[in-house]
Design an enzyme around this catalytic site. Structure first.
Site, PDB file in Angstrom:
ATOM      1  N   GLU A 363     -25.737 -23.640   4.489  1.00  0.00           N
ATOM      2  CA  GLU A 363     -24.914 -24.891   3.982  1.00  0.00           C
ATOM      3  C   GLU A 363     -25.330 -26.073   2.750  1.00  0.00           C
ATOM      4  O   GLU A 363     -24.128 -26.788   2.902  1.00  0.00           O
ATOM      5  CB  GLU A 363     -23.561 -24.748   4.114  1.00  0.00           C
ATOM      6  CG  GLU A 363     -22.944 -23.671   5.297  1.00  0.00           C
ATOM      7  CD  GLU A 363     -21.384 -23.731   5.944  1.00  0.00           C
ATOM      8  OE1 GLU A 363     -21.214 -25.573   5.647  1.00  0.00           O
ATOM      9  OE2 GLU A 363     -21.534 -23.159   6.780  1.00  0.00           O
ATOM     10  N   GLY A 364     -26.887 -26.494   2.315  1.00  0.00           N
ATOM     11  CA  GLY A 364     -26.765 -27.193   1.775  1.00  0.00           C
ATOM     12  C   GLY A 364     -28.034 -28.081   2.315  1.00  0.00           C
ATOM     13  O   GLY A 364     -27.189 -28.578   3.580  1.00  0.00           O
TER      14      GLY A 364
END
Length: 380
Positions: A363-364
């Protein structure tokens, strides 16, 4: 400023803690060893409302706030990060995206089942060449009038083998760049949609992670989310909330490791006294406690921003960046405090150390969080 939890928040936290201790803890080592998806436990979490925490009760959700969400995520993650990531993806990336941006028909058809745990959802953005660079989607969705034809590959998909509903990001018009990207709802079992082998991972091994193949998958136009070209914005808005969930997961992993290390240090003796009385260990515990509390404040601030309707792009990025760093560093210290015992599975900390690493990646990545934070700083 009020740093105290409401009575309702305390009840929610305690319910999640009780579930984690009584339901998740037994068998967590075995599930990790066998890479076993916790099917029955997911159903129980659905019954408790953990899979639709922030969804309006109109759609079968619990109607809680983001503070409640991070409290639940922290308690679950102290014990089993594989279970908590299923909760995070279903809440942050799937339910939130549908409730915020889907049509009423899509909500009634899919969100109502996802929020109750009848369905499990997956979010399909990452590709072999498009992880951090989400604009470079190689998966295509060709507009055929009343439907789209999707072709491509998605990888590192959480709950990829178990999900019933998949939110798929794909490129419709490459000439328009990120404005030519769309988001689609794809159902399990659709012709041409294939789930690849399960990934053999370092950590969160009880979570199902797969590569997905789309070979001429026909998706009706009513399964597109939002207007044509909305897909990239949909993905970015959804990921900002997802970072709050993963930040809370990282916080829980760190806090779980700290609690185990503190307990062990009060039991293990060396040189005639419990090892917590030795300054070398006591100072480690002091650093762990301080930095975990700092991470908790960042996570709570991001959740509060979301609840208040503030822009939470930067606060969620800061929370994820710092909490994941703390998780990685202090699970290592928890292993060190346990000594040789920390290197074996029975004491749990080696699993928490392995689970911690992914929080700096999915998620990043941490590097992407720094890009988000620096852009917000410079923009003013």
């Amino acid at each position: 400023m009020d740093f105290s939890l409401t009575e309702e928040h305390i009840m929610i936290r305690d319910a999640a803690r009780d579930f984690a201790q009584t339901e998740l803890l037994p068998g967590v080592i075995e599930r990790d060893n066998k890479q076993e998806f916790p099917n029955e436990l997911v159903k129980k979490m659905g019954d408790l409302g953990f899979l639709g925490i922030m969804v309006d009760p109109e759609y079968g959700g619990s109607g809680m706030d983001a503070i409640s969400y991070v409290l639940i995520m922290e308690e679950l993650s102290k014990i089993d990060a594989s279970a908590s990531v299923i909760v995070s993806v279903n809440n942050s990336l799937v339910c939130y995206g549908l409730e915020a941006y889907a049509s009423e028909e899509q909500k009634q058809k899919y969100l109502t089942k996802l929020a109750t745990g009848e369905f499990v959802g997956a979010f399909c953005l990452s590709e072999p060449e498009a992880g951090s660079d989400a604009t470079s989607q190689a998966t295509t969705a060709e507009d055929k009038g009343d439907h789209y034809i999707i072709n491509g590959t998605k990888n590192w998909i959480t709950s990829g083998g178990r999900a019933d509903v998949y939110l798929v990001i794909a490129q419709t018009d490459r000439d328009k760049g990120h404005r030519g990207i769309n988001a689609f709802i794809v159902e399990k079992g659709t012709e041409g949609f294939h789930v690849g082998p399960k990934e053999d991972k370092l950590g969160i091994r009880g979570s199902d992670t797969h590569t997905l193949q789309f070979n001429d998958v026909k998706v009706p136009k009513e399964n597109r989310i939002g207007e044509d070209g909305f897909g990239f914005k949909f993905a970015m808005k959804t990921l900002s909330g997802g970072r709050i969930g993963i930040a809370a997961q990282a916080l829980g992993i760190a806090a779980g490791a700290y609690e185990l290390a503190l307990k062990y240090s009060k039991q293990r003796k060396a040189f005639g006294t419990e090892i917590c009385n030795h300054q070398a260990i006591a100072f480690k515990l002091a650093d762990m406690h301080t930095e975990i509390e700092a991470a908790r404040m960042l996570v709570m601030k991001a959740a509060w921003d979301k609840d208040q309707g503030n822009n939470y792009d930067m606060s969620s990025a800061m929370a994820k960046l710092y909490a994941s760093k703390v998780a990685m560093e202090h699970t290592v210290e928890a292993v060190q405090i346990h000594g040789g015992n920390g290197f074996v599975k029975d004491y749990h900390v080696e699993r928490l150390m392995r689970d911690a690493k992914i929080t700096q990646i999915y998620e990043g990545t941490s590097e992407i969080q720094k890009i988000v934070i620096s852009r917000e700083i410079i923009k003013g």
